[in-house]
Structure formats: C-alpha cells, structure tokens
Design a protein around this motif. Structure first.
Motif, PDB file in Angstrom:
ATOM      1  N   LEU B 120      74.204  44.993  68.914  1.00  0.00           N
ATOM      2  CA  LEU B 120      75.181  44.347  68.041  1.00  0.00           C
ATOM      3  C   LEU B 120      76.252  43.833  68.982  1.00  0.00           C
ATOM      4  O   LEU B 120      77.184  44.543  69.368  1.00  0.00           O
ATOM      5  N   ASN B 122      78.624  40.371  70.546  1.00  0.00           N
ATOM      6  CA  ASN B 122      79.181  39.047  70.279  1.00  0.00           C
ATOM      7  C   ASN B 122      78.445  37.963  71.065  1.00  0.00           C
ATOM      8  O   ASN B 122      78.648  36.780  70.817  1.00  0.00           O
ATOM      9  N   ALA B 145      76.532  38.628  66.633  1.00  0.00           N
ATOM     10  CA  ALA B 145      77.535  37.970  65.800  1.00  0.00           C
ATOM     11  C   ALA B 145      77.002  36.647  65.256  1.00  0.00           C
ATOM     12  O   ALA B 145      77.353  36.223  64.154  1.00  0.00           O
ATOM     13  N   PHE B 148      75.525  36.885  61.879  1.00  0.00           N
ATOM     14  CA  PHE B 148      76.454  37.163  60.781  1.00  0.00           C
ATOM     15  C   PHE B 148      77.551  36.108  60.670  1.00  0.00           C
ATOM     16  O   PHE B 148      78.323  36.117  59.727  1.00  0.00           O
ATOM     17  N   HIS B 150      80.151  36.058  62.204  1.00  0.00           N
ATOM     18  CA  HIS B 150      81.408  36.781  62.348  1.00  0.00           C
ATOM     19  C   HIS B 150      81.353  37.504  63.685  1.00  0.00           C
ATOM     20  O   HIS B 150      80.321  38.089  64.022  1.00  0.00           O
ATOM     21  N   TYR B 151      82.476  37.498  64.386  1.00  0.00           N
ATOM     22  CA  TYR B 151      82.552  38.266  65.617  1.00  0.00           C
ATOM     23  C   TYR B 151      83.059  39.673  65.332  1.00  0.00           C
ATOM     24  O   TYR B 151      83.877  39.883  64.430  1.00  0.00           O
ATOM     25  N   LYS B 152      82.557  40.640  66.111  1.00  0.00           N
ATOM     26  CA  LYS B 152      83.173  41.959  66.105  1.00  0.00           C
ATOM     27  C   LYS B 152      84.621  41.797  66.531  1.00  0.00           C
ATOM     28  O   LYS B 152      84.901  40.964  67.396  1.00  0.00           O
ATOM     29  N   THR B 157      80.003  42.439  60.637  1.00  0.00           N
ATOM     30  CA  THR B 157      78.995  42.661  61.682  1.00  0.00           C
ATOM     31  C   THR B 157      78.363  44.057  61.543  1.00  0.00           C
ATOM     32  O   THR B 157      77.141  44.178  61.505  1.00  0.00           O
TER      33      THR B 157
END
Lengths: 232, 232
Positions: B120, B122, B145, B148, B150-152, B157
């Motif tokens: 998981l 970015n 990322a 999703f 979306h970034y952590k 995420t």
C-alpha cells in the motif's frame, strides 16, 4: 514497423485457468442434484449479460464477486437447491480457486523471463490475488477491470494497461482465448495472441479454436507462445 | 478481542526498499557535482509537499512518476546541472530500481507463507511492478494510491485495501517505518506494525526508531516481524 512488445497482458478466465473444469468438479463433489458441467455452463452464461448491465449503466459499478453471487442465487432458486449462507459464500468463492491449465505455470514463467506479464481480467483484484496465490502463479502485476472501472471489451481497459506502464499500445500484447477480447484490443492498436483452449466450455462443447488471420499470433498453449516469442 | 489478521499491507519507500541509499549511489556514479546523499534528501523532501498539492485538489490526480520528475527538474535547475531529456528520464526511473533492505526478501517470503501480503504505497503501479520484478520481491497483490485515487494518509487508501480483500479493518495490518502512516491506519481500525529503519534518511540523519506504544507491534526488521507473527 511495430515497436517491440514489452508487456503481455493476459485474459484469465479460460485463457490461464480452467473455470469450467474447476467449477464442475467442485459442484459434482457437493452432490446438489445438478451436473457440475451444466452448473458451470449456467453460471458462466449469466456473466456477460450481468457485466453488460454494468457497462450500459443499468447497474452501478459492481465487482465480479457480487455479479457471480447474483447469478448463483438465481441458479439455486431455479433448481430448487437449498444452500445456507455460509455454503453459498464458499461456493461463490470457487472463482478464487480456479485451477490453471497444465501448460500455464511453466509457460508463464518462461514468458516472465523476457516480458512484463500482467493480468487484464474482468475478475476483481481480490479474486485474482487469491487465485494466483492458490495456484502458484507469479504475475508482475495484477490488473483488473476494477482498477479502470470499466469491463472489457471497453477500450479504457486495454489503454489503461498501456497508461499504467507508460507504453504505446503497440508495445502491449493481449493474450486471450477469446476473439471478441482480442478484436477490441487490436482496435486500440495493441498486438494480439490467440490461445487455443478447446476444452474451455467443457467436454460437451466443440469450442472453435481455428486460426484467425486477424491476430498477430496463434498458439496452441502458453508454452507454444513462449516458443514463438523466443523465450528460453 | 481482535479478529485474526489476514492481510499485511506494506508501505514501500523506506520500509521495504532503501530509497536513500539507492539514489545516493546512482547519483554519485553520475558525478553531477552534488553529493548523492544531498541529492536524495532534496528529492525526497519535495515529495510530501507535491502530494499534498494533489491531496488538497490544487493539482489534479498526478502519479508519483510525474511528481518525481517535477521535483527532479527543480533540483537540476537549482544546482545548474545540465542533463538531456533521455538522461533525466533514466534518472527519474531510479525510483523503479530501488533496492531492498538486507532483510526484505527473506522476511517477506516468510510472511507470505502465512498471510496475504500486498503493497500500500503512494508509488504508482508501474513503478511498484518494475521495482518488484527488478528486486525479486513477490507480492500477492500490488496496491497503490493510484488504484484509490487518494494518497496516504487519506483513509480511502487503508479502507480501500480492506474493501478489495472483503475484510474488516481489524483483519488488516499496516507495516510501515513511518508513524504518521501507522497512526492514520489505526484511526481506520487497522492493526499496525512499526519497522525500525534507522538508515532510511541516510547515514547523516539520526532517524528516531524508538518503540511507540500506540502501535500493536514494533519490529527491528521484517525477519523480526515474521518471528513475532509466528511464521516458519
């Protein structure tokens, strides 16, 4: 002059794993009063219409696990088969346990030594990860319709693979046992390899695996494809 | 009572691979007139602000390869270094070539024998796939990322990983060398394992790797984590 192929993207159900045989065997072992062959055929025949409902926007994005479950519930009702929730959940996950064809593991390893190999499947990511772990298949990357929120044969899927690897369509080759999938990839500018899977639909169906000049390569199986692509 | 953990999701840059050391070595070999250690530090320090511009909506979705390139171009200009386009592209892809820590390969194989292991990160999917192939890392699934959008540390995420595997947050454990990442996962209900990476920021930085009671596990490295989780 075509650029060299860098990435091989594989259709999975039927091309890499034997959905019909695996499902027929599991269903026969459950002794539900329906032959495993018929059950597998019914389940799979509900698949394209269910995906088309998503592709046309009738259904919002729905992953294959959930589409499979909708179809499974219909089949069980149609045949008057009584299965409790835990048994239904377990049976639905047979798609996560599909077994490879005899040539799959060795063929993919040879292809992986020379190319980046990935899936491009309508199966969801969790399903494909479970299947690979269970069967011992080593992908460089697992890609799915779920990443692109489009099902094959939508062009967003083939072009999505190229985008992810930052390559031109001509540097990607789709490997599949299905003409419609390959035709859609070719329309995006991708290269194509047809794989013969005469038994994909079970022993009772004479699956047409004749050579089609529309595709770049035609291979008996993944070992033959590795030979044709010059893999050690 | 916590449910058993099924999936280990790994942060990658710093936790699994040594970005600082790999970049410093490649840059030193190029003899650009800047020390590799300084160059690596500058490049990485541009990373969080660039991602934050995406997270705040200032920039549309932009993958890490492109953020890295923007930062690289700024560094080269700041130092008056002249590199042609091909050399810049090659240097930017050093992030695809990051090398594992000494314990990474053996530790992950032990963990994979008992859990489903995924990334998981970015980092974008193509980057992570190239890195795994190059380093010989075998993931059950590469998640990013990019999947999703979306970034952590956005919760989408961590919860996205759980959704993909159809598990509860408590059945997922994030493995990371960074407290902010772990805190965000814990806030989503996920389990957490902190990994000590004292050299993540290079030999000149004393990285704080003290035990933090906020996390479920604290491990010296991935082999120690495998020991603590009872892997063979």
């Amino acid at each position: 002059m075509n650029p060299p192929v860098k990435v091989l993207a594989f259709d999975v159900f039927g091309t890499v794993v034997d959905w019909h045989g695996t499902i027929a065997r599991e269903v026969d072992a459950l002794d539900l009063g329906v032959s495993g062959n018929d059950f597998a055929t019914e389940w799979r025949s509900g698949y394209a219409p269910a995906m088309d409902r998503v592709r046309k926007g009738e259904l919002g994005w729905t992953r294959i696990d959930d589409l499979h479950r909708m179809i499974l519930d219909e089949i069980l009702e149609r045949h008057g088969i009584d299965l409790d929730e835990a048994a239904r959940r377990h049976l639905n996950l047979v798609w996560h346990r599909l077994g490879p064809w005899p040539d799959t593991l060795a063929g993919l390893e040879r292809l992986r030594s020379r190319f980046t190999i990935c899936t491009l499947s309508n199966g969801n990511l969790g399903l494909l990860a479970d299947m690979a772990k269970n069967a011992g298949i080593r992908w460089d990357l697992i890609l799915s319709a779920e990443v692109f929120r489009h099902y094959k044969p939508d062009p967003e899927t083939y072009l999505g693979v190229c985008d992810i690897f930052d390559i031109e369509p001509g540097e990607m080759m789709l490997v599949a046992a299905h003409r419609s999938d390959l035709r859609a990839a070719a329309a995006c500018g991708c290269r194509t390899a047809f794989i013969e899977r005469p038994l994909e639909f079970g022993p009772a169906v004479a699956n047409d695996v004749r050579r089609d000049p529309a595709f770049d390569l035609h291979a008996r199986d993944l070992g033959d494809l590795a030979d044709q692509l010059g893999c050690a």
